[in-house]
Enzyme design. Structure first.
Site, short mmCIF file in Angstrom:
data_model
loop_
_atom_site.label_atom_id
_atom_site.label_comp_id
_atom_site.label_asym_id
_atom_site.label_seq_id
_atom_site.Cartn_x
_atom_site.Cartn_y
_atom_site.Cartn_z
N LYS A 15 -44.65 11.33 81.13
CA LYS A 15 -44.01 10.25 80.23
C LYS A 15 -42.80 9.38 80.94
CE LYS A 15 -41.93 9.70 75.74
NZ LYS A 15 -41.48 10.37 74.70
N ASP A 42 -41.66 11.61 63.45
CA ASP A 42 -42.99 10.68 63.54
C ASP A 42 -44.25 11.43 63.91
OD1 ASP A 42 -44.03 8.11 64.42
OD2 ASP A 42 -43.35 8.35 66.56
#
Length: 119
Positions: free
Chosen positions: A6, A99
């Site tokens: 990432k 989230d």
């Protein structure tokens, strides 16, 4: 071992706050060890390159998988149970995810009898 990387967005405009957030996330992830949480491998922190390295979840995100294939009831229930287990672990160590959504749930198996299907 296959890994996912990432890469931090907007590294060309990196601020001290962004670097602090990246460092905090990496430190937090290295402490989290649970079967239903993606395994943290390490972080890259060199000039111009900030990235988090985690285990690769071979079947991708739950969001994509739900659109590509039909899930049986057993797999649906297993995915829900794995998500609940991971979230329970995070809450026990004082973390609120904020989230949780199919884009942020990753599949490691499509077999409902697997130890873990989702992370």
């Amino acid at each position: 071992m296959a890994v996912a990387i990432k890469v931090l967005k907007h590294q060309e405009d990196l601020t001290a706050e962004m670097l602090a957030d990246f460092t905090a996330e990496a430190r937090m992830m290295e402490k989290l060890r649970h079967p239903a949480i993606i395994g943290f491998v390490g972080a890259v922190h060199t000039r111009g390159h900030l990235a988090l390295v985690t285990e690769l979840c071979a079947h991708g995100s739950l969001f994509v998988a739900l659109r590509r294939r039909k899930f049986g009831d057993g797999l649906k229930v297993k995915c829900l149970a794995d998500c609940a287990s991971g979230m329970n672990f995070l809450h026990q160590v004082g973390i609120v995810h904020r989230d949780l959504k199919p884009d942020n749930v990753f599949l490691v198996s499509l077999e409902p009898k697997s130890a873990v299907c989702c992370k």
